[in-house]
Design an enzyme around this catalytic site. Structure first.
Site, PDB file in Angstrom:
ATOM      1  N   ARG A 122     -20.602   3.649  26.744  1.00  0.00           N
ATOM      2  CA  ARG A 122     -20.622   3.171  25.367  1.00  0.00           C
ATOM      3  C   ARG A 122     -22.033   2.835  24.880  1.00  0.00           C
ATOM      4  O   ARG A 122     -22.481   3.339  23.852  1.00  0.00           O
ATOM      5  CB  ARG A 122     -19.736   1.934  25.269  1.00  0.00           C
ATOM      6  CG  ARG A 122     -19.578   1.360  23.907  1.00  0.00           C
ATOM      7  CD  ARG A 122     -18.819   0.052  23.997  1.00  0.00           C
ATOM      8  NE  ARG A 122     -17.914   0.054  25.136  1.00  0.00           N
ATOM      9  CZ  ARG A 122     -16.703   0.546  25.114  1.00  0.00           C
ATOM     10  NH1 ARG A 122     -16.230   1.035  24.004  1.00  0.00           N
ATOM     11  NH2 ARG A 122     -15.949   0.532  26.198  1.00  0.00           N
ATOM     12  N   THR A 123     -22.741   2.003  25.637  1.00  0.00           N
ATOM     13  CA  THR A 123     -24.065   1.562  25.193  1.00  0.00           C
ATOM     14  C   THR A 123     -25.033   2.750  25.144  1.00  0.00           C
ATOM     15  O   THR A 123     -25.802   2.898  24.200  1.00  0.00           O
ATOM     16  CB  THR A 123     -24.605   0.456  26.123  1.00  0.00           C
ATOM     17  OG1 THR A 123     -23.620  -0.564  26.219  1.00  0.00           O
ATOM     18  CG2 THR A 123     -25.888  -0.135  25.622  1.00  0.00           C
ATOM     19  N   LYS A 143     -34.988   7.652  45.370  1.00  0.00           N
ATOM     20  CA  LYS A 143     -36.039   7.936  46.363  1.00  0.00           C
ATOM     21  C   LYS A 143     -36.851   6.687  46.662  1.00  0.00           C
ATOM     22  O   LYS A 143     -37.831   6.734  47.386  1.00  0.00           O
ATOM     23  CB  LYS A 143     -36.968   9.024  45.824  1.00  0.00           C
ATOM     24  CG  LYS A 143     -36.274  10.352  45.608  1.00  0.00           C
ATOM     25  CD  LYS A 143     -37.235  11.332  44.945  1.00  0.00           C
ATOM     26  CE  LYS A 143     -36.469  12.545  44.444  1.00  0.00           C
ATOM     27  NZ  LYS A 143     -37.196  13.271  43.410  1.00  0.00           N
ATOM     28  N   ARG A 191     -30.975   0.162  31.096  1.00  0.00           N
ATOM     29  CA  ARG A 191     -29.917  -0.666  31.689  1.00  0.00           C
ATOM     30  C   ARG A 191     -30.122  -0.645  33.196  1.00  0.00           C
ATOM     31  O   ARG A 191     -30.396   0.409  33.786  1.00  0.00           O
ATOM     32  CB  ARG A 191     -28.539  -0.131  31.357  1.00  0.00           C
ATOM     33  CG  ARG A 191     -27.469  -0.809  32.219  1.00  0.00           C
ATOM     34  CD  ARG A 191     -26.115  -0.647  31.686  1.00  0.00           C
ATOM     35  NE  ARG A 191     -25.925  -1.449  30.495  1.00  0.00           N
ATOM     36  CZ  ARG A 191     -24.741  -1.868  30.069  1.00  0.00           C
ATOM     37  NH1 ARG A 191     -23.658  -1.579  30.739  1.00  0.00           N
ATOM     38  NH2 ARG A 191     -24.626  -2.579  28.984  1.00  0.00           N
ATOM     39  N   HIS A 238     -27.700  -8.899  27.273  1.00  0.00           N
ATOM     40  CA  HIS A 238     -27.323  -7.617  26.664  1.00  0.00           C
ATOM     41  C   HIS A 238     -27.591  -7.793  25.166  1.00  0.00           C
ATOM     42  O   HIS A 238     -26.667  -7.905  24.362  1.00  0.00           O
ATOM     43  CB  HIS A 238     -25.840  -7.327  26.954  1.00  0.00           C
ATOM     44  CG  HIS A 238     -25.393  -5.960  26.560  1.00  0.00           C
ATOM     45  ND1 HIS A 238     -26.240  -5.021  26.010  1.00  0.00           N
ATOM     46  CD2 HIS A 238     -24.178  -5.364  26.637  1.00  0.00           C
ATOM     47  CE1 HIS A 238     -25.557  -3.921  25.765  1.00  0.00           C
ATOM     48  NE2 HIS A 238     -24.307  -4.098  26.129  1.00  0.00           N
TER      49      HIS A 238
END
Lengths: 147, 308
Positions: free
Chosen positions: B54-55, B83, B104, B132
């Protein structure tokens, strides 16, 4: 009664809470200094019952007072010159401390990011609360005495 | 040279700056075609170290709506993090590819580390259970656009108030406005944390705590529903017991004011009955659309693109 001689130039850290001198020794990086350091543990104190004392013979600009202020701002810092106390330095809670505490939050970025300094910011001076700069994990007085 | 602006927390913007941002978002909503090409030649990097459809899609839609382009990754395994690359190194590389980055990360504070090393603006698109900010901006814009104000109202926050980061963030953002009364509706086990209660008392903000949603429905101007998140529980039994504690249905909606609005950060599970969706007061899908507008406004603000 044990006698420790006077120092020519440096600091005498007095009124350290009994048992905390080694922690202060470590956090001030005194082990890295090439100078005379006397650690006096459990000395008799009228005010505190028992106390620790640190005597450090060094240049007076070497000490990081911020760390000391964070660990215990009730410590008395006597500045010594020519074997005499010339000043008493006031300690206060530093606004920010770096690499003294480790963030205990396993979800904090400090747990994985290489060489990221652990920085804590004073967020509540009255309650002496610090928070991790990154995740805002709280550190209060109780946590301080664990270091 | 002006200092680079990032967004880490909703409180990074003053209320005056938020006002400007929301006015821009509303202007975008009213005149989308005026803004359709303003980011041509600009690239948004969506660096998502954990999945969040969604975000991520909301950010991507926002940039595409502005005529810009997007690139990025949507989980850590498809990035150089697999890595062992640090966030600091990754952002320095990304800075060479894109003009702005939405990040995120499951680790709290990761976007802040990125911002400290970045030569492009960084937006925190969610860092673990911490912040958020664009969800909060979405919530604020939805309230402002529909109610016409961000002050003088009673808001009920219902559900998981203990772990719900969107709730904590929204409260912190709303206490900066006048005359807001909070009603916290939660089961005993999921009450609002003490530090938020302390903060409200210190700021002299009025609030009350209740267990039953029905009894406060008539008083509310806004109802903010939240999901009881399964991932926050160690014990399946507790989750099962608490997940259906509050279910908003038609019957409860009948108790509410005619202009009350229902918000939800989504995804919804079963805390809002599907029958409520058709009620004009249920604005949670409009809220998603406002999320795109506010992200568009944010991209323009951080990229310092002024559209005359």
């Amino acid at each position: 009664m044990l006698n420790v001689g006077k120092i020519e130039e440096g600091f005498v850290l007095d009124h350290i809470k009994a048992g905390k001198s080694m922690s202060i020794y470590k956090h001030l990086g005194l082990d890295k200094l090439d100078c005379t350091v006397a650690i006096i543990k459990n000395a008799r104190s009228g005010k505190m019952g028992k106390k620790d004392i640190l005597k450090v013979e060094c240049d007076i600009n070497t000490l990081n007072l911020d760390i000391l202020g964070f660990i215990d701002h009730n410590i008395t810092v006597n500045v010594i010159k020519n074997c005499e106390i010339v000043r008493k330095l006031p300690l206060s809670l530093p606004k920010e401390i770096k690499n003294v505490l480790k963030c205990k939050n396993p979800r904090c970025i400090t747990s994985i990011e290489q060489e990221l300094p652990h920085i804590f910011v004073l967020t509540d001076e009255k309650k002496e609360i610090y928070r991790c700069k990154y995740c805002e994990e709280k550190y209060g007085n109780k946590d301080k005495f664990k270091i | 040279m002006r200092e680079l602006r990032h967004l880490m927390s909703p409180l990074d913007f003053s209320t005056a700056e938020l006002d400007k941002l929301f006015t821009l978002a509303e202007e975008i909503e009213a005149n989308p075609s005026k803004y359709a090409h303003v980011c041509e030649g600009k690239k948004l990097a969506t660096c998502f170290y954990e999945p969040s459809t969604r975000t991520r899609l909301s950010f991507e839609a926002a940039m595409l709506n502005l005529g810009g382009q997007v690139l990025g990754f949507s989980d850590a395994n498809s990035s150089s993090a697999a890595k062992g690359e640090s966030v600091s190194d990754t952002i320095r590389v990304i800075s060479c590819f894109a003009d702005i980055c939405a990040m995120r990360h499951p680790k709290e504070g990761a976007p802040m580390v990125a911002a400290s090393r970045s030569s492009i603006p960084v937006i925190n698109a969610g860092d673990g259970g911490h912040q958020h900010p664009t969800q909060t901006l979405t919530d604020l814009l939805t309230i402002r656009a529909i109610k016409g104000r961000l002050n003088h109202f009673t808001i009920g926050l219902c559900g998981d108030l203990k772990f719900g980061r969107t709730v904590h963030s929204l409260i912190n953002a709303l206490v900066r406005y006048n005359d807001i009364h909070f009603i916290f509706i939660s089961p005993e086990e999921l009450t609002i944390p003490d530090y938020i209660i302390e903060m409200l008392r210190e700021k002299n903000v009025s609030f009350s705590e209740v267990r039953k949603l029905e009894e406060v429905m008539p008083m509310l101007d806004i109802l903010y529903m939240t999901r009881v998140q399964k991932e926050r529980f160690f014990n399946e039994e507790d989750y099962v017991r608490l997940k259906d504690y509050y279910i908003l249905d038609k019957e409860k909606m009948e108790l509410a004011k005619s202009d009350m609005i229902v918000l939800h950060p989504l995804p919804r599970v079963n805390e809002i009955s599907v029958e409520v969706d058709d009620d004009p007061r249920a604005v949670y899908f409009r809220q998603v659309q406002y999320g795109v507008y506010v992200r568009m406004a944010l991209l323009l603000t951080l990229l310092e693109i002024d559209v005359q």
